[in-house]
Write a protein that holds these residues in place. Structure first.
Motif, short mmCIF file in Angstrom:
data_model
loop_
_atom_site.label_atom_id
_atom_site.label_comp_id
_atom_site.label_asym_id
_atom_site.label_seq_id
_atom_site.Cartn_x
_atom_site.Cartn_y
_atom_site.Cartn_z
N VAL A 1 -15.66 -22.72 16.34
CA VAL A 1 -15.28 -23.32 17.61
C VAL A 1 -16.38 -23.07 18.65
O VAL A 1 -17.11 -22.09 18.57
CB VAL A 1 -13.94 -22.76 18.13
CG1 VAL A 1 -12.79 -23.21 17.25
CG2 VAL A 1 -13.99 -21.24 18.23
N THR A 2 -16.45 -23.99 19.58
CA THR A 2 -17.41 -23.87 20.68
C THR A 2 -16.74 -23.21 21.86
O THR A 2 -15.58 -23.51 22.19
CB THR A 2 -17.93 -25.26 21.07
OG1 THR A 2 -18.48 -25.90 19.92
CG2 THR A 2 -19.00 -25.15 22.15
N GLU A 3 -17.46 -22.34 22.52
CA GLU A 3 -16.90 -21.68 23.69
C GLU A 3 -16.55 -22.73 24.76
O GLU A 3 -17.38 -23.59 25.06
CB GLU A 3 -17.89 -20.67 24.26
CG GLU A 3 -17.32 -19.85 25.40
CD GLU A 3 -18.26 -18.75 25.83
OE1 GLU A 3 -17.90 -18.01 26.78
OE2 GLU A 3 -19.34 -18.60 25.22
N PRO A 4 -15.35 -22.70 25.29
CA PRO A 4 -14.96 -23.73 26.25
C PRO A 4 -15.76 -23.67 27.54
O PRO A 4 -16.12 -22.59 28.01
CB PRO A 4 -13.47 -23.42 26.51
CG PRO A 4 -13.31 -21.98 26.18
CD PRO A 4 -14.28 -21.71 25.07
N PRO B 1 -7.06 -35.62 25.04
CA PRO B 1 -8.07 -35.07 24.13
C PRO B 1 -7.78 -33.60 23.84
O PRO B 1 -7.24 -32.88 24.69
CB PRO B 1 -9.38 -35.23 24.90
CG PRO B 1 -9.10 -36.25 25.96
CD PRO B 1 -7.66 -36.11 26.30
N GLU B 2 -8.14 -33.16 22.65
CA GLU B 2 -7.93 -31.76 22.29
C GLU B 2 -8.74 -30.86 23.22
O GLU B 2 -9.92 -31.11 23.48
CB GLU B 2 -8.35 -31.53 20.84
CG GLU B 2 -8.06 -30.12 20.34
CD GLU B 2 -8.40 -29.94 18.87
OE1 GLU B 2 -8.31 -28.79 18.40
OE2 GLU B 2 -8.76 -30.94 18.22
N GLY B 3 -8.10 -29.84 23.76
CA GLY B 3 -8.78 -28.93 24.66
C GLY B 3 -8.99 -29.46 26.05
O GLY B 3 -9.77 -28.88 26.83
N ALA B 4 -8.31 -30.55 26.39
CA ALA B 4 -8.48 -31.14 27.73
C ALA B 4 -7.95 -30.19 28.79
O ALA B 4 -7.04 -29.40 28.55
CB ALA B 4 -7.74 -32.48 27.81
N PRO B 5 -8.50 -30.26 30.00
CA PRO B 5 -7.99 -29.41 31.09
C PRO B 5 -6.52 -29.71 31.37
O PRO B 5 -6.02 -30.79 31.07
CB PRO B 5 -8.87 -29.81 32.28
CG PRO B 5 -10.07 -30.46 31.69
CD PRO B 5 -9.64 -31.09 30.42
N SER C 1 5.08 -38.21 29.44
CA SER C 1 5.55 -39.32 28.62
C SER C 1 4.50 -40.42 28.51
O SER C 1 4.47 -41.16 27.52
CB SER C 1 6.85 -39.90 29.19
OG SER C 1 6.61 -40.58 30.41
N GLU C 2 3.64 -40.52 29.52
CA GLU C 2 2.59 -41.53 29.51
C GLU C 2 1.37 -41.08 28.71
O GLU C 2 0.59 -41.92 28.24
CB GLU C 2 2.16 -41.84 30.95
CG GLU C 2 3.22 -42.49 31.81
CD GLU C 2 3.40 -43.96 31.49
OE1 GLU C 2 2.40 -44.64 31.18
OE2 GLU C 2 4.55 -44.44 31.54
N LEU C 3 1.17 -39.77 28.57
CA LEU C 3 0.01 -39.24 27.85
C LEU C 3 0.44 -38.10 26.93
O LEU C 3 0.48 -36.94 27.35
CB LEU C 3 -1.04 -38.74 28.85
CG LEU C 3 -2.38 -38.30 28.25
CD1 LEU C 3 -3.12 -39.49 27.65
CD2 LEU C 3 -3.26 -37.63 29.31
N PRO C 4 0.80 -38.42 25.69
CA PRO C 4 1.23 -37.37 24.76
C PRO C 4 0.18 -36.27 24.62
O PRO C 4 -1.03 -36.53 24.61
CB PRO C 4 1.38 -38.14 23.43
CG PRO C 4 1.65 -39.55 23.85
CD PRO C 4 0.84 -39.77 25.09
N GLY C 5 0.66 -35.05 24.56
CA GLY C 5 -0.23 -33.90 24.42
C GLY C 5 -0.74 -33.36 25.73
O GLY C 5 -1.51 -32.39 25.75
N LEU C 6 -0.33 -33.96 26.84
CA LEU C 6 -0.80 -33.51 28.15
C LEU C 6 -0.23 -32.13 28.48
O LEU C 6 0.96 -31.88 28.36
CB LEU C 6 -0.36 -34.52 29.22
CG LEU C 6 -0.64 -34.14 30.68
CD1 LEU C 6 -2.14 -34.10 30.94
CD2 LEU C 6 0.05 -35.10 31.63
#
Length: 307
Positions: free
Chosen positions: A111-114, A33-37, A64-69
């Motif tokens: 944007v929302t503050e993280p 997910p975008e902005g994921a930890p 390789s299992e989770l693109p964008g990680l």
């Protein structure tokens, strides 16, 4: 040349395959997910080029299992130079998240503050080792960064699969019981060596039962860091009829001195397989701990069926 109504040459046109309806439809590939930890792999043991290579391969499998990680490596005994400490990796992840937010605001983005955890810390340990886990927990606390800490990787059927592969690579087990061939050096009794005290032995024993089912030979777990435990377990296996034993490290590698493994194998009078190392299951299990912590993984990765 082709026209709006079809190819001018009469060649067939490859049409997109329609999505398969119903329960047999292929699932959409999962992406971070975008902005994921960040996933931060907490690596125990002495920092070295070999340790770094192993850790990098593990996070490469996870990516390789989770693109964008966003996957990073923090060392319990790092030097904040070539081998960044767990604390510094967490601090850097927090600073980068704040910088991205401020840049987006400066650019006029809505944007929302993280909030929420900056990272999910996954210990690179097959089984529980309270001494090492206390150090990981202490490092997270001292960083003063909001981070979730997951459990260790095992027990899990994939670790039994990895142990089976390491034994077969050493010529100590058949790669596949269904095939009609023998391995002259195949062991008829396995000592599963763990570190971390009695709790670690019990956890290794769970994976040991899965390994015994795969190999159809007795498997007993013993503490590598308890004097005489490996030799006593070897004697017990021999007393029950096993003659050709093998030592299978229930360890990923960095958490133990390789010399201790060699000494234990000599003490037990048997050959030893390699540690689990960067077997693909290790990266998949690390990722599963991360995605489960975030609630984006409905299932743990499944082990290969027993043959």
């Amino acid at each position: 040349m082709s026209s709006p109504t079809g190819p001018a040459s009469g060649l067939p046109v490859r049409m997109p395959r329609p999505r398969q309806p119903g329960r047999h439809r292929r699932p959409e590939p999962l992406a971070a997910p975008e902005g994921a930890p960040a996933l931060v792999l907490a690596v125990p043991g002495t920092s070295s080029a070999a340790t770094r290579s192993l850790a990098e391969e593990v996070v490469s499998i996870a990516r390789s299992e989770l693109p964008g990680l966003d996957a990073r490596i923090g060392y319990l005994d790092g030097d904040d130079g070539e081998f960044p400490t767990l604390q510094s990796v967490l601090t850097r992840a927090a600073e980068e998240r704040t910088a991205r937010y401020e840049q987006a605001r400066a650019a006029g983005a809505d944007v929302t503050e993280p909030d929420g955890p900056v990272a999910v810390v996954v210990p690179l340990l097959a089984g529980p080792d309270n001494a090492l886990l206390r150090r990981v927990r202490q490092a997270v606390m001292e960083s003063r960064i909001a981070a979730d800490l997951t459990d260790v990787l095992g027990p899990h059927p994939l670790l039994a699969e990895a142990l089976h592969v390491r034994l077969s690579e050493a010529g100590l087990a058949r790669a596949d019981r269904a095939r009609l061939f023998t391995v002259a050096t195949a062991a008829d009794g396995i000592i599963l060596a763990s570190v971390g005290g009695e709790e670690a032995v019990q956890a290794a024993g769970i994976t040991g039962m899965l390994l015994a089912a795969r190999l159809a030979v007795p498997v007993m777990a013993a503490a590598l860091d308890e004097e005489g435990a490996i030799a006593a377990t070897a004697e017990q296996l021999r007393g029950s009829g096993s003659q050709q034993l093998a030592l299978a490290p229930y360890l990923i590698g960095p958490e133990i001195d390789a010399g201790l493994l060699d000494a234990a194998a000599k003490e037990a009078g048997c050959s030893a397989a390699e540690a689990l190392g960067p077997y693909p299951a290790i990266g998949k299990l690390a990722l599963a701990k991360y995605t489960t912590a975030l609630g984006i993984a409905p299932q743990q990765p499944q082990g290969a069926p027993v043959r």
